[in-house]
Scaffold this motif. Structure first.
Motif, short mmCIF file in Angstrom:
data_model
loop_
_atom_site.label_atom_id
_atom_site.label_comp_id
_atom_site.label_asym_id
_atom_site.label_seq_id
_atom_site.Cartn_x
_atom_site.Cartn_y
_atom_site.Cartn_z
N UNK A 43 0.81 -1.22 0.00
CA UNK A 43 0.00 0.00 0.00
C UNK A 43 0.85 1.27 0.00
N UNK A 44 1.93 1.25 0.76
CA UNK A 44 2.78 2.43 0.92
C UNK A 44 4.22 2.04 0.56
N UNK A 45 4.50 1.88 -0.73
CA UNK A 45 5.82 1.38 -1.12
C UNK A 45 6.97 2.37 -0.92
N UNK A 46 6.64 3.64 -0.66
CA UNK A 46 7.72 4.61 -0.46
C UNK A 46 7.31 5.65 0.59
N UNK A 47 8.19 5.84 1.54
CA UNK A 47 8.05 6.91 2.53
C UNK A 47 9.45 7.42 2.79
N UNK A 48 9.68 8.70 2.52
CA UNK A 48 11.00 9.29 2.74
C UNK A 48 10.87 10.50 3.66
N UNK A 58 7.57 12.52 2.56
CA UNK A 58 6.95 12.25 1.27
C UNK A 58 6.47 10.81 1.28
N UNK A 59 5.19 10.63 1.00
CA UNK A 59 4.57 9.31 1.07
C UNK A 59 3.94 8.98 -0.28
N UNK A 60 4.23 7.79 -0.77
CA UNK A 60 3.61 7.27 -2.00
C UNK A 60 2.66 6.16 -1.58
N UNK A 61 1.38 6.28 -1.95
CA UNK A 61 0.42 5.21 -1.68
C UNK A 61 -0.09 4.64 -3.00
N UNK A 62 -0.39 3.34 -2.97
CA UNK A 62 -0.92 2.66 -4.15
C UNK A 62 -2.10 1.78 -3.70
N UNK A 63 -3.28 2.38 -3.49
CA UNK A 63 -4.44 1.59 -3.09
C UNK A 63 -4.79 0.57 -4.17
N UNK A 64 -5.27 -0.62 -3.78
CA UNK A 64 -5.63 -1.62 -4.78
C UNK A 64 -6.73 -1.10 -5.70
N UNK A 65 -6.52 -1.25 -6.99
CA UNK A 65 -7.52 -0.84 -7.98
C UNK A 65 -7.63 0.66 -8.18
N UNK A 66 -6.68 1.42 -7.67
CA UNK A 66 -6.73 2.88 -7.81
C UNK A 66 -5.38 3.39 -8.28
N UNK A 68 -2.09 5.40 -8.03
CA UNK A 68 -1.25 5.80 -6.91
C UNK A 68 -1.11 7.31 -6.82
N UNK A 69 -0.74 7.77 -5.63
CA UNK A 69 -0.52 9.20 -5.47
C UNK A 69 0.59 9.44 -4.45
N UNK A 70 1.24 10.58 -4.59
CA UNK A 70 2.29 10.99 -3.67
C UNK A 70 1.85 12.27 -2.99
N UNK A 71 2.06 12.35 -1.70
CA UNK A 71 1.72 13.56 -0.96
C UNK A 71 2.80 13.83 0.08
N UNK A 72 2.77 15.04 0.64
CA UNK A 72 3.81 15.50 1.56
C UNK A 72 3.20 16.00 2.87
N UNK A 87 -0.29 14.61 9.26
CA UNK A 87 -1.42 15.34 8.71
C UNK A 87 -1.06 15.79 7.31
N UNK A 88 -1.90 15.38 6.36
CA UNK A 88 -1.73 15.78 4.97
C UNK A 88 -2.90 16.64 4.54
N UNK A 89 -2.62 17.56 3.64
CA UNK A 89 -3.67 18.45 3.13
C UNK A 89 -3.57 18.53 1.62
N UNK A 90 -4.75 18.62 0.98
CA UNK A 90 -4.81 18.82 -0.47
C UNK A 90 -5.00 20.31 -0.72
N UNK A 91 -4.02 20.93 -1.31
CA UNK A 91 -3.98 22.34 -1.66
C UNK A 91 -4.07 23.27 -0.45
#
Length: 154
Positions: A43-48, A58-66, A68-72, A87-91
């Motif tokens: 689900x979370x193949x990368x976290x730096x 920086x977190x990369x998530x890859x939900x099944x069937x969706x 992937x997205x990276x957020x900070x 805590x992550x926020x969109x915009x």
């Protein structure tokens, strides 16, 4: 009354609990060894970044069937062997915020892991199908972490 309804629609919590037959210290060591996530975490193949309060990661998530997205997000809690949160926020704040928490509680046979995220903001209602896939990703990650920690404890 309308305000209560819109507040309900503007919040959603996903929580997945997993019993792990390994001490919290072993689970914590695996959870915070982010350099190895690509080896075991579907689900979370990368976290730096640094898992310290106030740090941006920086977190990369890859939900099944969706897609992937990276957020900070910003780390808001890091209590060794107990709790990791960000805590992550969109915009902008209030549009789509996610408070992600991992909590470890010792048990007689190991520990309980709760992975939870509380989503708030005006876009939460539009994200239902994505959030369902995110919950499936939490389940995958918890099971993979359980397997890895139990092997490490053996």
């Amino acid at each position: 009354m309308a305000n209560n309804v819109s507040q309900e629609e503007a919040m959603r919590r996903i929580s997945v609990t997993t019993e792990i037959n390994a001490p919290a210290e072993v689970v914590w060591a695996q959870l915070t060894d982010t350099a190895t996530f690509a080896e075991w975490n579907p689900f979370m193949p990368r976290l730096t970044g640094s898992l310290t309060v106030g740090a941006r990661i920086e977190v990369r998530i890859t939900p099944p069937g969706a897609k992937g997205m990276t957020f900070r997000p910003t780390v808001t809690a890091a209590e060794e062997n107990r709790k990791l949160e960000w805590l992550g926020r969109f915009l902008v704040p209030g549009l789509f915020d996610g408070r992600h928490t991992f909590t470890l509680t010792p048990t007689a046979t190991g520990c309980t892991l709760v992975q939870e995220e509380t989503f708030t903001g005006v876009l939460v209602g539009l994200m239902s199908s994505t959030l369902a896939k995110t919950e499936a990703g939490f389940r995958q990650m918890n099971e993979a972490l359980k397997t890895r920690a139990e092997r490490a404890a053996a």
